[in-house]
Design a protein around this motif. Sequence first.
Motif, PDB file in Angstrom:
ATOM      1  N   GLY A 278       0.810  -1.217   0.000  1.00  0.00           N
ATOM      2  CA  GLY A 278       0.000   0.000   0.000  1.00  0.00           C
ATOM      3  C   GLY A 278       0.838   1.258   0.000  1.00  0.00           C
ATOM      4  N   LEU A 279       1.951   1.244   0.741  1.00  0.00           N
ATOM      5  CA  LEU A 279       2.840   2.405   0.770  1.00  0.00           C
ATOM      6  C   LEU A 279       3.488   2.621  -0.589  1.00  0.00           C
ATOM      7  CD1 LEU A 279       4.146   4.652   2.391  1.00  0.00           C
ATOM      8  CD2 LEU A 279       5.881   3.017   3.162  1.00  0.00           C
ATOM      9  N   PHE A 280       3.923   1.534  -1.219  1.00  0.00           N
ATOM     10  CA  PHE A 280       4.486   1.625  -2.576  1.00  0.00           C
ATOM     11  C   PHE A 280       3.453   2.174  -3.549  1.00  0.00           C
ATOM     12  CE2 PHE A 280       4.567  -0.550  -6.715  1.00  0.00           C
ATOM     13  CZ  PHE A 280       5.769  -0.062  -7.221  1.00  0.00           C
ATOM     14  N   GLN A 281       2.227   1.715  -3.434  1.00  0.00           N
ATOM     15  CA  GLN A 281       1.127   2.173  -4.290  1.00  0.00           C
ATOM     16  C   GLN A 281       0.907   3.674  -4.122  1.00  0.00           C
ATOM     17  OE1 GLN A 281      -2.576   0.386  -3.156  1.00  0.00           O
ATOM     18  NE2 GLN A 281      -3.619   0.948  -5.050  1.00  0.00           N
ATOM     19  N   SER A 282       0.921   4.164  -2.902  1.00  0.00           N
ATOM     20  CA  SER A 282       0.688   5.581  -2.631  1.00  0.00           C
ATOM     21  C   SER A 282       1.818   6.452  -3.157  1.00  0.00           C
ATOM     22  CB  SER A 282       0.516   5.805  -1.123  1.00  0.00           C
ATOM     23  OG  SER A 282      -0.575   5.071  -0.623  1.00  0.00           O
ATOM     24  N   VAL A 283       3.058   5.996  -3.003  1.00  0.00           N
ATOM     25  CA  VAL A 283       4.212   6.774  -3.469  1.00  0.00           C
ATOM     26  C   VAL A 283       4.196   6.907  -4.991  1.00  0.00           C
ATOM     27  CG1 VAL A 283       6.736   6.769  -3.668  1.00  0.00           C
ATOM     28  CG2 VAL A 283       5.665   6.231  -1.475  1.00  0.00           C
ATOM     29  N   ILE A 284       3.914   5.808  -5.686  1.00  0.00           N
ATOM     30  CA  ILE A 284       3.849   5.855  -7.152  1.00  0.00           C
ATOM     31  C   ILE A 284       2.707   6.755  -7.612  1.00  0.00           C
ATOM     32  CG2 ILE A 284       3.516   4.496  -9.243  1.00  0.00           C
ATOM     33  CD1 ILE A 284       6.222   4.105  -7.873  1.00  0.00           C
ATOM     34  N   ALA A 285       1.563   6.686  -6.939  1.00  0.00           N
ATOM     35  CA  ALA A 285       0.428   7.551  -7.295  1.00  0.00           C
ATOM     36  C   ALA A 285       0.789   9.019  -7.110  1.00  0.00           C
ATOM     37  CB  ALA A 285      -0.782   7.193  -6.438  1.00  0.00           C
ATOM     38  N   LEU A 286       1.514   9.345  -6.036  1.00  0.00           N
ATOM     39  CA  LEU A 286       1.940  10.727  -5.804  1.00  0.00           C
ATOM     40  C   LEU A 286       2.878  11.200  -6.907  1.00  0.00           C
ATOM     41  CD1 LEU A 286       2.140  13.269  -4.038  1.00  0.00           C
ATOM     42  CD2 LEU A 286       3.981  12.128  -2.768  1.00  0.00           C
ATOM     43  N   ILE A 287       3.811  10.339  -7.296  1.00  0.00           N
ATOM     44  CA  ILE A 287       4.753  10.692  -8.367  1.00  0.00           C
ATOM     45  C   ILE A 287       4.007  10.938  -9.672  1.00  0.00           C
ATOM     46  CG2 ILE A 287       6.655   9.817  -9.788  1.00  0.00           C
ATOM     47  CD1 ILE A 287       7.648   8.314  -7.302  1.00  0.00           C
ATOM     48  N   LEU A 288       3.032  10.094  -9.981  1.00  0.00           N
ATOM     49  CA  LEU A 288       2.253  10.250 -11.212  1.00  0.00           C
ATOM     50  C   LEU A 288       1.471  11.556 -11.209  1.00  0.00           C
ATOM     51  CD1 LEU A 288       0.893   6.615 -11.705  1.00  0.00           C
ATOM     52  CD2 LEU A 288       2.581   7.788 -13.115  1.00  0.00           C
ATOM     53  N   VAL A 289       0.843  11.889 -10.083  1.00  0.00           N
ATOM     54  CA  VAL A 289       0.063  13.128 -10.000  1.00  0.00           C
ATOM     55  C   VAL A 289       0.961  14.342 -10.193  1.00  0.00           C
ATOM     56  CG1 VAL A 289      -1.254  14.601  -8.435  1.00  0.00           C
ATOM     57  CG2 VAL A 289      -1.794  12.184  -8.602  1.00  0.00           C
ATOM     58  N   VAL A 290       2.105  14.363  -9.521  1.00  0.00           N
ATOM     59  CA  VAL A 290       3.036  15.496  -9.634  1.00  0.00           C
ATOM     60  C   VAL A 290       3.543  15.621 -11.066  1.00  0.00           C
ATOM     61  CG1 VAL A 290       5.271  16.413  -8.896  1.00  0.00           C
ATOM     62  CG2 VAL A 290       3.713  15.412  -7.212  1.00  0.00           C
ATOM     63  N   ALA A 291       3.910  14.488 -11.689  1.00  0.00           N
ATOM     64  CA  ALA A 291       4.449  14.514 -13.044  1.00  0.00           C
ATOM     65  C   ALA A 291       3.412  15.008 -14.052  1.00  0.00           C
ATOM     66  CB  ALA A 291       4.946  13.121 -13.432  1.00  0.00           C
ATOM     67  N   VAL A 292       2.201  14.458 -13.985  1.00  0.00           N
ATOM     68  CA  VAL A 292       1.158  14.864 -14.939  1.00  0.00           C
ATOM     69  C   VAL A 292       0.737  16.305 -14.693  1.00  0.00           C
ATOM     70  CG1 VAL A 292      -1.187  14.385 -15.740  1.00  0.00           C
ATOM     71  CG2 VAL A 292       0.356  12.504 -15.219  1.00  0.00           C
ATOM     72  N   ASN A 293       0.719  16.732 -13.433  1.00  0.00           N
ATOM     73  CA  ASN A 293       0.382  18.125 -13.126  1.00  0.00           C
ATOM     74  C   ASN A 293       1.386  19.080 -13.765  1.00  0.00           C
ATOM     75  OD1 ASN A 293      -1.340  19.987 -11.348  1.00  0.00           O
ATOM     76  ND2 ASN A 293       0.725  20.550 -10.745  1.00  0.00           N
ATOM     77  N   ARG A 294       2.657  18.733 -13.721  1.00  0.00           N
ATOM     78  CA  ARG A 294       3.686  19.570 -14.350  1.00  0.00           C
ATOM     79  C   ARG A 294       3.538  19.580 -15.866  1.00  0.00           C
ATOM     80  NH1 ARG A 294       9.494  18.857 -11.182  1.00  0.00           N
ATOM     81  NH2 ARG A 294       8.792  19.700  -9.172  1.00  0.00           N
ATOM     82  N   ILE A 295       3.219  18.436 -16.443  1.00  0.00           N
ATOM     83  CA  ILE A 295       3.033  18.362 -17.898  1.00  0.00           C
ATOM     84  C   ILE A 295       1.849  19.225 -18.323  1.00  0.00           C
ATOM     85  CG2 ILE A 295       2.423  16.822 -19.799  1.00  0.00           C
ATOM     86  CD1 ILE A 295       3.935  14.594 -18.328  1.00  0.00           C
ATOM     87  N   ILE A 296       0.754  19.128 -17.579  1.00  0.00           N
ATOM     88  CA  ILE A 296      -0.440  19.923 -17.896  1.00  0.00           C
ATOM     89  C   ILE A 296      -0.139  21.416 -17.794  1.00  0.00           C
ATOM     90  CG2 ILE A 296      -2.766  20.507 -17.109  1.00  0.00           C
ATOM     91  CD1 ILE A 296      -2.641  17.865 -18.601  1.00  0.00           C
ATOM     92  N   LYS A 297       0.596  21.825 -16.768  1.00  0.00           N
ATOM     93  CA  LYS A 297       0.937  23.232 -16.611  1.00  0.00           C
ATOM     94  C   LYS A 297       1.891  23.695 -17.702  1.00  0.00           C
ATOM     95  CE  LYS A 297       1.428  25.058 -12.557  1.00  0.00           C
ATOM     96  NZ  LYS A 297       1.902  25.358 -11.174  1.00  0.00           N
ATOM     97  N   ALA A 298       2.785  22.788 -18.141  1.00  0.00           N
ATOM     98  CA  ALA A 298       3.704  23.134 -19.224  1.00  0.00           C
ATOM     99  C   ALA A 298       2.969  23.325 -20.551  1.00  0.00           C
ATOM    100  CB  ALA A 298       4.757  22.040 -19.386  1.00  0.00           C
TER     101      ALA A 298
END
Length: 305
Positions: A278-298
């Motif tokens: 579950g912790l691994f799942q949460s960390v990967i989800a956080l990374i995905l959200v941050v990455a896609v958020n930056r792409i969308i803003k770019a």
Amino acid sequence: MRGRRTSFWKELSRNRFLYGMLVPVAAYLLLFKYGPMFGEIIAFKDYRLADGIWGSEWVGVDNFVKLFSGADFYAVLRNTLLLNAYHLVFAFPAPILLALLLNEVRAEWYKRTLQNLLYIPHFISWVALGSIVIALLSPSTGFVNYVLKLLGLEPVYFLADTLWWPISFIASGIWKEAGFGTILYLAAMASIDPTLYEAAKIDGARKARQIWHVTLPGIRSTIAILLILQVGKMMDVGFEQVFVLRNNAVSSVSEVISTYVYTRGIINLQYSYTTALGLFQSVIALILVVAVNRIIKAMGERGLW
């Protein structure tokens, strides 16, 4: 500093009823979202119910080593990512297309009737809706296979075939949530300036061109926000739908992280192992959200932050 404190208390006193409405929400978040984070330390312990969290022995990253060295983990991870990829490709655009069609309906009573009918599946639990899906897709008595027999085709075991199960899973998810998902898109379309459509008509744009050049750009920011949130769920298919529709015949494609955690963690009492997952799942989800958020803003759109 004292003036700021005074103004803060004045503002709080003036809008005490509005701030009071935040208390249940804040309590919910603290109890059910932030409070359980304390239990994440179980991932670094050999947790035993008799010893409790603090009394259990520290094992460092042994649970993560066990997790990443197991063949089951990669099969479950593959199924989770594949089902979410299918959802992103087929289910995510469904509310957008449905909202575009509803937006073109001019008879208000007819539009409202359609919306109410489309919203109904969202409020039905997966226990009930799953039973309906199973009945509809039954190879012997299901309506879908009845139609196939009328067409001279052989019955299909939709929920017992590794090819058809993901298709049935995504289709049933679209049926349940696509109608309710149109709410945000229709609200965004309602805020589009009508003069833009008038200008497009004057320029000779037909309906398809108006949708492409006016409607879609008008709801682009809403699509971007919902896309970020959807990508954040790439590591979580959800439990109810999978649990209701899965069976042993299709376990090779239906075993996902949520059902795996239920089986290994709750039934087999492997709390530390599944907490690490579950912790691994949460960390990967956080990374995905941050990455896609930056792409969308770019790309020039407003992100989540």
